[in-house]
Design an enzyme around this catalytic site. Structure first.
Site, PDB file in Angstrom:
ATOM      1  N   ASP A  17       0.882  -1.161   0.000  1.00  0.00           N
ATOM      2  CA  ASP A  17       0.000   0.000   0.000  1.00  0.00           C
ATOM      3  C   ASP A  17       0.924   1.216   0.000  1.00  0.00           C
ATOM      4  O   ASP A  17       1.450   1.602   1.037  1.00  0.00           O
ATOM      5  CB  ASP A  17      -0.892   0.008   1.244  1.00  0.00           C
ATOM      6  CG  ASP A  17      -1.761   1.259   1.334  1.00  0.00           C
ATOM      7  OD1 ASP A  17      -2.059   1.861   0.280  1.00  0.00           O
ATOM      8  OD2 ASP A  17      -2.123   1.639   2.462  1.00  0.00           O
ATOM      9  N   GLU A  77      -1.521  -1.601  -4.385  1.00  0.00           N
ATOM     10  CA  GLU A  77      -2.760  -0.822  -4.455  1.00  0.00           C
ATOM     11  C   GLU A  77      -2.553   0.348  -5.399  1.00  0.00           C
ATOM     12  O   GLU A  77      -1.597   1.107  -5.266  1.00  0.00           O
ATOM     13  CB  GLU A  77      -3.158  -0.331  -3.065  1.00  0.00           C
ATOM     14  CG  GLU A  77      -4.493   0.372  -3.058  1.00  0.00           C
ATOM     15  CD  GLU A  77      -4.966   0.733  -1.659  1.00  0.00           C
ATOM     16  OE1 GLU A  77      -5.318   1.906  -1.458  1.00  0.00           O
ATOM     17  OE2 GLU A  77      -4.996  -0.163  -0.791  1.00  0.00           O
ATOM     18  N   ASP A 150      -2.252   0.897   7.652  1.00  0.00           N
ATOM     19  CA  ASP A 150      -1.623   0.897   6.328  1.00  0.00           C
ATOM     20  C   ASP A 150      -0.971  -0.458   6.048  1.00  0.00           C
ATOM     21  O   ASP A 150      -0.962  -0.929   4.916  1.00  0.00           O
ATOM     22  CB  ASP A 150      -0.582   2.015   6.234  1.00  0.00           C
ATOM     23  CG  ASP A 150      -1.223   3.374   6.401  1.00  0.00           C
ATOM     24  OD1 ASP A 150      -1.644   3.947   5.379  1.00  0.00           O
ATOM     25  OD2 ASP A 150      -1.337   3.847   7.552  1.00  0.00           O
TER      26      ASP A 150
END
Length: 189
Positions: A17, A77, A150
């Site tokens: 991410d 992502e 996260d």
């Protein structure tokens, strides 16, 4: 003569991410079509004011993860389209640097939109970070969740990729720099 593509019965997936404040990541190992948790963590970047130092650290940490865990695939992502152009630019750079690290090691990369990741994990494309984290905790028998989510977002990208392996369409996928350039002629100038 046809070449048969052998599907490895064991593989490691690194999920990322990307972010310029926090880069979250998670790793799973897939053995005989069953996933096992390896690690999740984050790279904290908020203490650095220089944006180029942040990008350098993202690249170095991604290379370190690759060299330590030898992932077979990377799931990342994709930046979502928001209203703040500067934020999108920063996220895109962070993602690009992480992708470049994987491509430099010849690791296939697949991008997933945040909604697709949430849908794969929870069945709801609008799920909250907390819902995604709780589902991952249940799926992978995690004892506790981290303070910042996260890292669970990075882990969610890896799990999403596991669920989408073998699917007809898994998003944008690159096997190396040449493939990235061919599929994105307008992005490279």
């Amino acid at each position: 003569m046809k070449h048969l593509q052998l599907v490895k019965s064991e593989r490691i997936i690194l999920g990322i991410d990307p972010g310029t404040t926090i880069m979250g990541f998670g790793l799973i190992k897939v053995e005989n079509k069953k996933m096992h948790f390896l690690q999740l963590n984050e790279l904290l970047l908020s203490k650095y004011s220089d944006p180029y130092i942040k990008l350098k650290l993202i690249f170095e940490r991604t290379i370190e993860l690759i060299d330590t865990y030898n992932p077979d695939e990377i799931a990342i992502e994709a930046p979502f389209f928001g209203k703040n152009v500067q934020s999108m630019l920063k996220l895109g750079r962070a993602q690009g640097v992480a992708m470049a690290a994987g491509l430099s090691r010849q690791i296939p990369i697949t991008e997933y939109l945040p909604k697709k990741i949430k849908m794969a994990i929870t069945g709801n494309g609008n799920a909250s970070k907390e819902q995604v984290a709780k589902m991952l905790q249940s799926l992978l028998n995690l004892k506790e969740l981290p303070k910042n989510l996260d890292s669970t977002d990075g882990l969610a990208a890896a799990v999403c990729h596991f669920y989408n392996s073998g699917a007809v369409s898994v998003g944008k996928s690159y096997t190396g720099w040449d493939a990235f350039v061919k599929q994105n002629p307008n992005k490279i100038k």
